[in-house]
Design an enzyme around this catalytic site. Structure first.
Site, PDB file in Angstrom:
ATOM      1  N   ILE A  95      41.974  43.241  42.636  1.00 16.92           N
ATOM      2  CA  ILE A  95      42.143  42.885  40.878  1.00 16.92           C
ATOM      3  C   ILE A  95      41.188  41.030  41.047  1.00 16.92           C
ATOM      4  O   ILE A  95      41.683  40.250  41.775  1.00 16.92           O
ATOM      5  CB  ILE A  95      43.320  42.535  40.038  1.00 16.92           C
ATOM      6  CG1 ILE A  95      44.563  43.024  40.311  1.00 16.92           C
ATOM      7  CG2 ILE A  95      43.168  41.728  39.114  1.00 16.92           C
ATOM      8  CD1 ILE A  95      46.044  43.158  39.343  1.00 16.92           C
ATOM      9  N   HIS A  96      40.255  40.921  40.947  1.00 15.84           N
ATOM     10  CA  HIS A  96      39.637  40.075  40.552  1.00 15.84           C
ATOM     11  C   HIS A  96      39.160  39.368  39.569  1.00 15.84           C
ATOM     12  O   HIS A  96      38.352  38.445  39.745  1.00 15.84           O
ATOM     13  CB  HIS A  96      38.885  39.608  41.749  1.00 15.84           C
ATOM     14  CG  HIS A  96      37.146  40.089  41.818  1.00 15.84           C
ATOM     15  ND1 HIS A  96      37.417  41.468  42.350  1.00 15.84           N
ATOM     16  CD2 HIS A  96      36.270  39.919  41.491  1.00 15.84           C
ATOM     17  CE1 HIS A  96      36.372  42.187  42.117  1.00 15.84           C
ATOM     18  NE2 HIS A  96      35.399  40.844  41.463  1.00 15.84           N
ATOM     19  N   ARG A  97      38.827  40.627  38.647  1.00 15.79           N
ATOM     20  CA  ARG A  97      37.795  40.265  37.182  1.00 15.79           C
ATOM     21  C   ARG A  97      38.464  39.008  36.583  1.00 15.79           C
ATOM     22  O   ARG A  97      40.041  38.381  36.130  1.00 15.79           O
ATOM     23  CB  ARG A  97      37.769  41.849  36.755  1.00 15.79           C
ATOM     24  CG  ARG A  97      37.163  42.969  37.205  1.00 15.79           C
ATOM     25  CD  ARG A  97      35.357  42.764  37.248  1.00 15.79           C
ATOM     26  NE  ARG A  97      34.952  42.977  37.679  1.00 15.79           N
ATOM     27  CZ  ARG A  97      33.650  43.028  38.653  1.00 15.79           C
ATOM     28  NH1 ARG A  97      32.686  42.595  37.565  1.00 15.79           N
ATOM     29  NH2 ARG A  97      33.109  43.959  39.251  1.00 15.79           N
ATOM     30  N   ASP A 123      39.273  46.202  39.353  1.00 19.77           N
ATOM     31  CA  ASP A 123      39.079  46.650  38.714  1.00 19.77           C
ATOM     32  C   ASP A 123      37.387  45.840  39.356  1.00 19.77           C
ATOM     33  O   ASP A 123      36.682  45.582  38.353  1.00 19.77           O
ATOM     34  CB  ASP A 123      39.656  44.696  38.114  1.00 19.77           C
ATOM     35  CG  ASP A 123      39.636  44.131  38.507  1.00 19.77           C
ATOM     36  OD1 ASP A 123      39.384  43.781  39.462  1.00 19.77           O
ATOM     37  OD2 ASP A 123      40.109  43.104  37.137  1.00 19.77           O
TER      38      ASP A 123
END
Ligand code: UD1
Ligand code: UDP
Length: 355
Positions: free
Chosen positions: A203-205, A279
């Site tokens: 996850i990093h968005r 993501d």
């Protein structure tokens, strides 16, 4: 000999640049410019070491900041290098702030811009990447598209000149390195995992990290799934987890937060995962290349083919939907070959020499 300035700065760009560098260096002179957007060892240097990416000729050490600060610094520093080096072509990759700054600096200096991974659209301008893609594409002289959808997207915006369907350089990279991942990576043993006994998550968005509530919901879904989930945590996400005390959500569960890993280890983790939760743009594609069911923690994707083919499902931050898909999403058959023939980098280099 044609002189090409390749501009990279973020993790996925190092990976994309390697197959292209190999081919470009056979027929052109390449100057490699690293903006310094990513700088932690496990976000930058590890890729150069693991993959044998040539040492950058310039590291602009721009580091982190707001979009304006970071892009402005890159613009100033890239411009100075381009004035000094006088390349014939600037090669930019993907959709980060390094892409935007590289395309903008070069085009104002009347240097031809070639964009690798052109034509992708999520049709969501709240994503900084969407803004970067649109501007980079409209400034580019040559647009290297990974998919037919990308070509269509450009045509819908009136861009037809310089458009080349070459396939996806991430597919080239995956083919180049998956054998090595099989042979060389010890990550499964190090983490005490067996093949298909775990899910892999990233996850990093900004949509999932800037809103703490969204990250909280995702971690709650992971925790409630009861599954072993290996989660190499991007530094942006680590910061939010630490600041908001979110690690409490997964205490006593089988969700394991680890530091980001190098490409070879990550490929091994992907190929042996039962499912992938992500993501990331690149990770959605790699899941597809390796026929791993992918649950995408967003409500849009640029990689529509992966969804249409049944191997990727969009769930965004809907906790119940995530839990349902973790339990039930089991596509069958083999994903079609939709990302080229593994020679995208070769076609790119050939096209550059004809400019
Ligand atoms: C960037 C790209 C995104 C891409 C991602 C790949 C933009 C706008 N976004 O997002 O499209 O998917 O890279 O990973 O260009 N940080 C560190 N160490 C690092 C790098 C970042 O601690 O080596 C932290 C900093 O707190 C920084 C934050 O992560 O502020 C975000 O980094 P940044 O490069 O601005 O954006 P990404 O989220 O990495
Ligand atoms: N990746 C990696 N180590 C990790 C997580 C991802 O090597 O711990 C690789 C992954 O194989 C893919 C790329 O990084 O090739 C994806 O980058 P990221 O998710 O940061 O960015 P995006 O593709 O969303 O722009």
């Amino acid at each position: 000999m044609l002189k090409v300035a390749s501009i990279v700065g973020a993790r996925p760009q190092f990976i994309k640049s390697l197959p292209v560098s190999i081919e470009v260096r056979k027929v052109c002179q390449e100057v490699l410019i690293h903006t310094g957007q990513h700088y932690d060892h496990n976000m930058s240097k590890i890729f150069f070491e693991d993959m044998g990416i040539p040492e950058p000729d310039y590291n602009l050490e721009v580091g982190s900041g707001t979009h304006g600060e970071q892009t402005a610094q890159m613009l100033t520093k890239i411009e100075a290098v381009l004035i000094n080096e006088k390349p014939d072509i600037a090669l930019v990759y993907g959709d980060t702030n390094s892409t935007l700054a590289g395309a903008l600096a070069a085009s104002k200096l009347h240097i031809s811009v070639a964009h690798v991974e052109a034509g992708l659209r999520s049709f969501d301008k709240r994503m900084p990447e969407e803004i970067n893609r649109i501007i980079a594409d409209h400034l580019s002289d040559v647009l290297f598209c990974p998919t037919k959808t990308a070509v269509d997207n450009l045509r819908n915006e009136g861009i037809t000149k310089g458009v080349e369907l070459v396939g996806d350089v991430m597919y080239d990279a995956a083919l180049l390195f998956s054998g090595l991942a099989e042979k060389k990576s010890n990550i499964l043993q190090e983490l005490g995992l067996t093949s298909k006994s775990y899910l892999l998550a990233t996850i990093h968005r900004s949509a999932n990290t800037d809103e703490v509530e969204n990250l909280k919901a995702l971690l709650e879904a992971f925790a409630e799934s009861g599954k072993t989930i290996i989660f190499p945590v991007h530094p942006r996400t680590r910061k939010v987890i630490n600041n908001a005390g979110l690690h409490k959500i997964i205490e006593g569960t089988k969700v394991r937060l680890i530091d980001p890993v190098g490409y070879i280890d990550f490929l091994a983790l992907e190929r042996n995962a039962a499912k992938i939760l992500t993501d990331s743009g690149g990770v959605q594609k790699e899941a597809f290349f390796f026929a791993i069911p992918c649950i995408t923690l967003r409500d849009t994707t640029e990689w529509v083919e992966t969804v249409e083919s049944g191997w990727n499902v969009l769930v965004h931050v809907d906790k119940n939907l995530i839990l349902k898909q973790i339990a039930e999403f089991n596509p069958e058959g083999e994903p079609a070959k939709l990302f080229g023939d593994g020679k995208a980098a070769f076609y790119i280099a050939q096209r550059l020499t004809s400019l």
